[in-house]
Design a protein around this motif. Sequence first.
Motif, PDB file in Angstrom:
ATOM      1  N   ARG A   1       6.065   9.165   9.516  1.00  0.00           N
ATOM      2  CA  ARG A   1       7.430   9.416   9.638  1.00  0.00           C
ATOM      3  C   ARG A   1       7.327  10.329   9.368  1.00  0.00           C
ATOM      4  O   ARG A   1       8.078  11.381   9.705  1.00  0.00           O
ATOM      5  N   ASP A   2       6.976  11.399   7.952  1.00  0.00           N
ATOM      6  CA  ASP A   2       7.269  12.675   7.833  1.00  0.00           C
ATOM      7  C   ASP A   2       6.757  13.700   8.854  1.00  0.00           C
ATOM      8  O   ASP A   2       7.501  14.773   9.321  1.00  0.00           O
TER       9      ASP A   2
ATOM     10  N   HIS B   1       3.880  14.304  -3.240  1.00  0.00           N
ATOM     11  CA  HIS B   1       4.294  15.131  -1.824  1.00  0.00           C
ATOM     12  C   HIS B   1       5.049  16.053  -1.945  1.00  0.00           C
ATOM     13  O   HIS B   1       5.205  16.151  -2.373  1.00  0.00           O
TER      14      HIS B   1
ATOM     15  N   HIS C   1       5.738  19.997   0.820  1.00  0.00           N
ATOM     16  CA  HIS C   1       5.284  20.254   1.583  1.00  0.00           C
ATOM     17  C   HIS C   1       4.876  22.136   1.936  1.00  0.00           C
ATOM     18  O   HIS C   1       4.958  22.597   0.344  1.00  0.00           O
TER      19      HIS C   1
ATOM     20  N   ASN D   1       3.286  19.124   5.948  1.00  0.00           N
ATOM     21  CA  ASN D   1       2.688  18.051   4.713  1.00  0.00           C
ATOM     22  C   ASN D   1       2.169  18.309   4.250  1.00  0.00           C
ATOM     23  O   ASN D   1       1.592  19.497   5.355  1.00  0.00           O
TER      24      ASN D   1
HETATM   25 ZN    ZN Z   1       8.755  14.894   2.255  1.00  0.00          ZN
END
Ligand code: ZN
Length: 533
Positions: A29-30, A222, A224, A258
């Motif tokens: 997904r990301d 989560h 980045h 990520n």
């Molecule tokens: Zn994200």
Amino acid sequence: MSDSDGVSGGVAAPAFDRNTVLIFDTTLRDGEQSPGATLNLGEKLEIGRQLARLGVDIIEAGFPIASPGDFEAVTRLAQDVGQMEISPVIAGLARASKMDIDRAWSAVQWAKKPRIHTFLATSDIHLQHKLRITRNDCVEQVGEMVSHARGLCKDVEFSPEDAGRSDPEFLWQVLAVAVKAGATTLNIPDTVGYCTPVEYAAMIQGIVKNVPGIENVIISAHCHNDLGLATANTLAGIRAGVRQVEVTVNGIGERAGNTSLEEVVMAIHTRRQYFGGLRTNIDTTQLVRTSKMVSAMTSIVVQPNKAIVGVNAFAHEAGIHQDGMLKNPLTYEIMRPETVGWTETNLVLGKHSGRHAFSERLKTMGYELARDELDRAFERFKVLCDKKKTVTEADLEALVADQFENINEVYKLGALNVTSGTGTVPVASVRLIDEEGESHEDAALGNGPVDAVCNCINRITGADAKLTEFHVHAVTEGIDAIADVTIRIEMSNGGGKKFVFSGRSADTDTLVASGRAYLSALNKGLRSKQTVK
Ligand code: ZN
Ligand code: KIV
């Protein structure tokens, strides 16, 4: 899909074990949001199965409302990987809206352990400029939508997007509402990679102290990597109480990416005492294999000095280091290469190897091909054996990745001829075969042989594609090595906006690999044009 309480489907969120850090993988997904990293369904399924083998606890399979392709991929992952004997939780992302949440549920409901992951931004910057709603609207929407998701599914994750730049007190208020509405995991995103480790840890500590009911939910990190701090922030979060980490293989993702799965897992593994005896459910010997598969399928090359999975991660060049290593590896090595899956399996197969040995070898590499896929791969393997004395795992990786990449083609390469040299202008002639089996031929000049091939393919297809990146690397040593070509192109998908598409191909002939890699990226661009219409 509803269970005996008749309220919501699926099963409860993973059991709460304070000593385990759950690994939530968002590569599909990301990670797939990296420019040009688009994966097709077959590639997503292969990666999903490998992630299950690796032992991840949760797979975020996609964003079902984003496109019909995303919906299909999440559904198929839920039905396939989500039904394995020891299956991970399959999560689908949804904005905090009924339509998104219902769509996500329709896709993940087929998994043994489904999860809806819904999000809404909480920073004033996002509320005012992106969503154009007030703080009160935000609180109300979170309560309603988490409760709606919880009515469908027992396992619901909520993320306050841009938490890292949100007013802490408002963040606690929103999180408290989400807990009350039934969220079972609270994920705290540093969406723009702005935080430092001390700040991120303080944010988690603030949440632990100030959100009523927090003791009953899992807190997730989560992060980045815009400032190169994603892993550091995630680890600081763990020390402050986080028990789920959202990560991607090789750290791929939007912009700078990520948090990298392998870095967090090996930090916990190697510095167990520092992390208070915490553990993960990951089989670390699968890390390199997973990294290679994701790199091959996304066409995103892993930098040589990348921690854990880069080819130089365990290479000792300096004489003084080599001397120390020979005396005792502990002098310069904090983990063993075998622990993360670096093995010496160079000589694998040759022209006398049979289909069974070939398929078993692929299985140990993490590829379980369907019968027709295996037939095609075996045929190409035999052709390769005629050109190359020894076929290594690296060759097989390139061969299988090429096969997955080059399905669903709008145009196939029929023939390619290039003339170049000194004192002459490079010229390429190409024949392409379209989906109806019709041939299209042309010729073009270029600044170099690869440029001539790309110009010629553009002439035939009428595409406005531009080559922006070109990498070639020899898969193994020796004159007969396969050339693995990775390229990126920029191309409009019809609406005037430029998009990035990547392509990869492997062949013993560098120009053939270049032409096929270019065509593979172009095919993705043409397909996306078709879906936009
Ligand atoms: Zn994200
Ligand atoms: O970075 C982010 O905020 C996200 C959320 C959707 C979780 O990816």
